[in-house]
Design a protein around this motif. Structure first.
Motif, PDB file in Angstrom:
ATOM      1  N   ALA A  38       0.816  -1.218   0.000  1.00 15.35           N
ATOM      2  CA  ALA A  38       0.000   0.000   0.000  1.00 15.35           C
ATOM      3  C   ALA A  38       0.846   1.262   0.000  1.00 15.35           C
ATOM      4  O   ALA A  38       0.445   2.289  -0.553  1.00 15.35           O
ATOM      5  CB  ALA A  38      -0.944  -0.006   1.202  1.00 15.35           C
TER       6      ALA A  38
ATOM      7  N   LEU B 106       1.869   1.850  -3.718  1.00 16.04           N
ATOM      8  CA  LEU B 106       0.850   1.474  -4.694  1.00 16.04           C
ATOM      9  C   LEU B 106       0.837   2.406  -5.893  1.00 16.04           C
ATOM     10  O   LEU B 106       0.572   1.971  -7.021  1.00 16.04           O
ATOM     11  CB  LEU B 106      -0.526   1.433  -4.023  1.00 16.04           C
ATOM     12  CG  LEU B 106      -1.679   0.942  -4.901  1.00 16.04           C
ATOM     13  CD1 LEU B 106      -1.392  -0.463  -5.413  1.00 16.04           C
ATOM     14  CD2 LEU B 106      -2.992   0.965  -4.134  1.00 16.04           C
TER      15      LEU B 106
ATOM     16  N   GLU C 184      -4.307  -7.014   1.892  1.00 16.90           N
ATOM     17  CA  GLU C 184      -4.842  -5.657   1.984  1.00 16.90           C
ATOM     18  C   GLU C 184      -6.000  -5.527   1.000  1.00 16.90           C
ATOM     19  O   GLU C 184      -5.788  -5.299  -0.201  1.00 16.90           O
ATOM     20  CB  GLU C 184      -3.754  -4.627   1.691  1.00 16.90           C
ATOM     21  CG  GLU C 184      -2.608  -4.651   2.696  1.00 16.90           C
ATOM     22  CD  GLU C 184      -1.465  -3.737   2.304  1.00 16.90           C
ATOM     23  OE1 GLU C 184      -1.113  -2.864   3.102  1.00 16.90           O
ATOM     24  OE2 GLU C 184      -0.946  -3.914   1.189  1.00 16.90           O
TER      25      GLU C 184
ATOM     26  N   VAL D  71      -6.168  -2.450  -1.322  1.00 18.91           N
ATOM     27  CA  VAL D  71      -5.210  -2.454  -2.433  1.00 18.91           C
ATOM     28  C   VAL D  71      -5.737  -3.307  -3.584  1.00 18.91           C
ATOM     29  O   VAL D  71      -5.673  -2.917  -4.757  1.00 18.91           O
ATOM     30  CB  VAL D  71      -3.837  -2.962  -1.950  1.00 18.91           C
ATOM     31  CG1 VAL D  71      -2.878  -3.093  -3.122  1.00 18.91           C
ATOM     32  CG2 VAL D  71      -3.265  -2.015  -0.894  1.00 18.91           C
TER      33      VAL D  71
END
Length: 211
Positions: free
Chosen positions: A119, A122, A152, A155
């Protein structure tokens, strides 16, 4: 016959200096109201002094409260921006199609690309994926393999919503494989376990992916 003395000769002469010395000028007595007047003046001075102090104190307080309010507003906008960025907003990318020279997607024509997924990075991942798709002659033949250290969902949903037509898979990388093998002398940027996930690609990717 006695000589008559005029009455004016009995009066003291004003031009005689000895007369002035025998009658000194009296000093004025202090008025009994002088202490009261001084106390009243001092009381008025203290009153206006307190008013001035209160005025400047209130003025400083107003300026301080104004500065504090401005700081709180800035913090509120910063928190709102951080919250907006935490939602990872990305615009949906267009569908990238194969050119006329591309063959149909098969095992021999498929291009496999492995990337780590986190993340904190990203945006870089999104930029890399977009660049690969834009500059590929056969973008539909590209398959992405993402490795992440922890699951996640935000994500995953960001990738899916940004690239609806993207062919990708996600794999979990066990960071305990390298946790005790990373040297402490390297810089912090290289201290992340995902930096060494590429060493274990042969064990993580499925068998149908050509080695």
């Amino acid at each position: 016959m006695e000589q008559e003395i005029p009455p004016t000769s009995l009066l003291p002469s004003l031009s005689n200096p000895s007369i002035h010395q025998s009658f000194p000028t009296p000093t004025p007595k202090p008025s009994p109201y002088q202490p009261l007047m001084a106390a009243a003046i001092f009381s008025h001075f203290r009153y206006y002094e307190r008013r001035m102090v209160a005025f400047f104190s209130n003025t400083c307080s107003i300026h301080f409260l104004g500065a504090l309010l401005s700081l709180l507003l800035l913090l509120r906008h910063a928190n709102a921006a951080a919250a907006a960025s935490s939602k990872l907003p990305f615009r949906e990318a267009p569908a990238f199609r194969n050119g006329k020279t591309c063959f149909s997607s098969s095992e021999n024509t498929t291009i496999h690309i492995a990337m780590t997924l986190d993340a904190n990075y990203l945006r870089g991942t999104m930029a890399a994926v977009l660049s690969i798709l834009q500059h590929s002659t056969c973008p539909e033949n590209v398959v992405f393999h993402f490795l992440w250290a922890r699951q996640e969902p935000e994500v995953f949903s960001s990738i899916r919503s940004t690239f609806p037509y993207l062919n990708f898979k996600v794999y979990h990388f066990d960071i305990t494989r390298v946790r005790g093998l990373i040297s402490k002398s390297i810089r912090q940027a290289l201290d992340q376990p995902l930096n060494y996930a590429r060493i274990y690609l042969a064990d993580i990717l499925p068998q149908e992916v050509r080695r």
